[in-house]
Design a protein around this motif. Sequence first.
Motif, PDB file in Angstrom:
ATOM      1  N   LYS A 108       0.815  -1.216   0.000  1.00 56.87           N
ATOM      2  CA  LYS A 108       0.000   0.000   0.000  1.00 56.87           C
ATOM      3  C   LYS A 108       0.851   1.269   0.000  1.00 56.87           C
ATOM      4  O   LYS A 108       0.514   2.222  -0.692  1.00 56.87           O
ATOM      5  CB  LYS A 108      -0.977   0.015   1.165  1.00 56.87           C
ATOM      6  CG  LYS A 108      -1.994   1.132   1.059  1.00 56.87           C
ATOM      7  CD  LYS A 108      -3.077   1.000   2.090  1.00 56.87           C
ATOM      8  CE  LYS A 108      -4.063   0.031   1.582  1.00 56.87           C
ATOM      9  NZ  LYS A 108      -5.425   0.405   1.567  1.00 56.87           N
ATOM     10  N   LEU A 128       0.275   4.104  -2.727  1.00 56.40           N
ATOM     11  CA  LEU A 128      -0.151   5.414  -2.236  1.00 56.40           C
ATOM     12  C   LEU A 128       0.842   6.500  -2.628  1.00 56.40           C
ATOM     13  O   LEU A 128       0.439   7.604  -3.020  1.00 56.40           O
ATOM     14  CB  LEU A 128      -0.322   5.372  -0.716  1.00 56.40           C
ATOM     15  CG  LEU A 128      -1.002   6.561  -0.081  1.00 56.40           C
ATOM     16  CD1 LEU A 128      -2.395   6.758  -0.658  1.00 56.40           C
ATOM     17  CD2 LEU A 128      -1.081   6.384   1.415  1.00 56.40           C
ATOM     18  N   LEU A 143       0.248   7.129  -6.293  1.00 56.97           N
ATOM     19  CA  LEU A 143      -1.057   7.767  -6.480  1.00 56.97           C
ATOM     20  C   LEU A 143      -1.006   9.241  -6.109  1.00 56.97           C
ATOM     21  O   LEU A 143      -1.471  10.096  -6.874  1.00 56.97           O
ATOM     22  CB  LEU A 143      -2.114   7.046  -5.642  1.00 56.97           C
ATOM     23  CG  LEU A 143      -3.525   7.645  -5.665  1.00 56.97           C
ATOM     24  CD1 LEU A 143      -4.096   7.622  -7.063  1.00 56.97           C
ATOM     25  CD2 LEU A 143      -4.415   6.875  -4.699  1.00 56.97           C
ATOM     26  N   ILE A 174      -1.616  12.380  -8.714  1.00 55.17           N
ATOM     27  CA  ILE A 174      -2.729  13.308  -8.480  1.00 55.17           C
ATOM     28  C   ILE A 174      -2.220  14.736  -8.318  1.00 55.17           C
ATOM     29  O   ILE A 174      -2.783  15.670  -8.905  1.00 55.17           O
ATOM     30  CB  ILE A 174      -3.544  12.862  -7.246  1.00 55.17           C
ATOM     31  CG1 ILE A 174      -4.362  11.624  -7.595  1.00 55.17           C
ATOM     32  CG2 ILE A 174      -4.463  13.978  -6.768  1.00 55.17           C
ATOM     33  CD1 ILE A 174      -5.097  11.012  -6.417  1.00 55.17           C
ATOM     34  N   ALA A 195      -3.121   8.264 -12.560  1.00 54.01           N
ATOM     35  CA  ALA A 195      -3.846   8.491 -11.299  1.00 54.01           C
ATOM     36  C   ALA A 195      -5.044   7.554 -11.201  1.00 54.01           C
ATOM     37  O   ALA A 195      -5.298   6.953 -10.148  1.00 54.01           O
ATOM     38  CB  ALA A 195      -4.290   9.941 -11.191  1.00 54.01           C
ATOM     39  N   VAL A 196      -5.773   7.393 -12.291  1.00 54.44           N
ATOM     40  CA  VAL A 196      -6.919   6.468 -12.300  1.00 54.44           C
ATOM     41  C   VAL A 196      -6.436   5.038 -12.111  1.00 54.44           C
ATOM     42  O   VAL A 196      -7.019   4.273 -11.340  1.00 54.44           O
ATOM     43  CB  VAL A 196      -7.723   6.612 -13.614  1.00 54.44           C
ATOM     44  CG1 VAL A 196      -8.741   5.500 -13.767  1.00 54.44           C
ATOM     45  CG2 VAL A 196      -8.398   7.973 -13.668  1.00 54.44           C
ATOM     46  N   THR A 209      -5.450   4.417  -8.586  1.00 52.40           N
ATOM     47  CA  THR A 209      -6.659   4.370  -7.753  1.00 52.40           C
ATOM     48  C   THR A 209      -7.297   2.987  -7.847  1.00 52.40           C
ATOM     49  O   THR A 209      -7.710   2.413  -6.829  1.00 52.40           O
ATOM     50  CB  THR A 209      -7.672   5.446  -8.191  1.00 52.40           C
ATOM     51  OG1 THR A 209      -7.050   6.725  -8.075  1.00 52.40           O
ATOM     52  CG2 THR A 209      -8.918   5.409  -7.342  1.00 52.40           C
ATOM     53  N   MET A 211      -5.174   0.532  -5.944  1.00 52.88           N
ATOM     54  CA  MET A 211      -5.338   0.715  -4.500  1.00 52.88           C
ATOM     55  C   MET A 211      -6.599   0.023  -3.997  1.00 52.88           C
ATOM     56  O   MET A 211      -6.622  -0.515  -2.897  1.00 52.88           O
ATOM     57  CB  MET A 211      -5.398   2.213  -4.188  1.00 52.88           C
ATOM     58  CG  MET A 211      -5.561   2.514  -2.748  1.00 52.88           C
ATOM     59  SD  MET A 211      -4.008   2.459  -1.932  1.00 52.88           S
ATOM     60  CE  MET A 211      -4.097   3.965  -1.057  1.00 52.88           C
ATOM     61  N   ARG A 212      -7.632   0.020  -4.810  1.00 55.14           N
ATOM     62  CA  ARG A 212      -8.910  -0.546  -4.393  1.00 55.14           C
ATOM     63  C   ARG A 212      -9.053  -2.021  -4.748  1.00 55.14           C
ATOM     64  O   ARG A 212     -10.058  -2.635  -4.429  1.00 55.14           O
ATOM     65  CB  ARG A 212     -10.047   0.250  -5.016  1.00 55.14           C
ATOM     66  CG  ARG A 212     -10.053   1.714  -4.569  1.00 55.14           C
ATOM     67  CD  ARG A 212     -11.132   2.519  -5.242  1.00 55.14           C
ATOM     68  NE  ARG A 212     -12.441   1.900  -5.184  1.00 55.14           N
ATOM     69  CZ  ARG A 212     -13.313   2.067  -4.187  1.00 55.14           C
ATOM     70  NH1 ARG A 212     -13.003   2.842  -3.191  1.00 55.14           N
ATOM     71  NH2 ARG A 212     -14.486   1.472  -4.227  1.00 55.14           N
TER      72      ARG A 212
END
Length: 111
Positions: free
Chosen positions: A54, A58, A61, A65, A94-95, A98, A101-102
């Motif tokens: 993570k 992160l 990310l 962003i 960035a997408v 994301t 990350m999810r």
Amino acid sequence: MAGTFLPEEISKILGIDPSPVTLILLQIIGGLYLGFAMLNWFTRSSLIGGIYNKPVVLGNLIHYIVVFFALIRQLAEQFHFVYVILTLIYFGFAVWFTLVMRSNPFSKTVK
């Protein structure tokens, strides 16, 4: 990354005055990108997603962003085709980060 080794040449290409402050900032930015490249390279074979790696996700990310919003602000002030291309690239990353990350890395394994 080239800013770490060639700050004077890059400042001349960009049309920026190669003052000592500019040169050290280019070297700092180059070091930042080199550090991210090394971090990403050494975690390339690790599971990423959920709670795994993570901090790596992160960090990437947040980088994408922040630069995306900086490019949006620059586009609002001065429209240039290069800024549009860079904005789209940074938005895509960035997408993508994301979504990583999810995601859950174990939902894709074959049982």
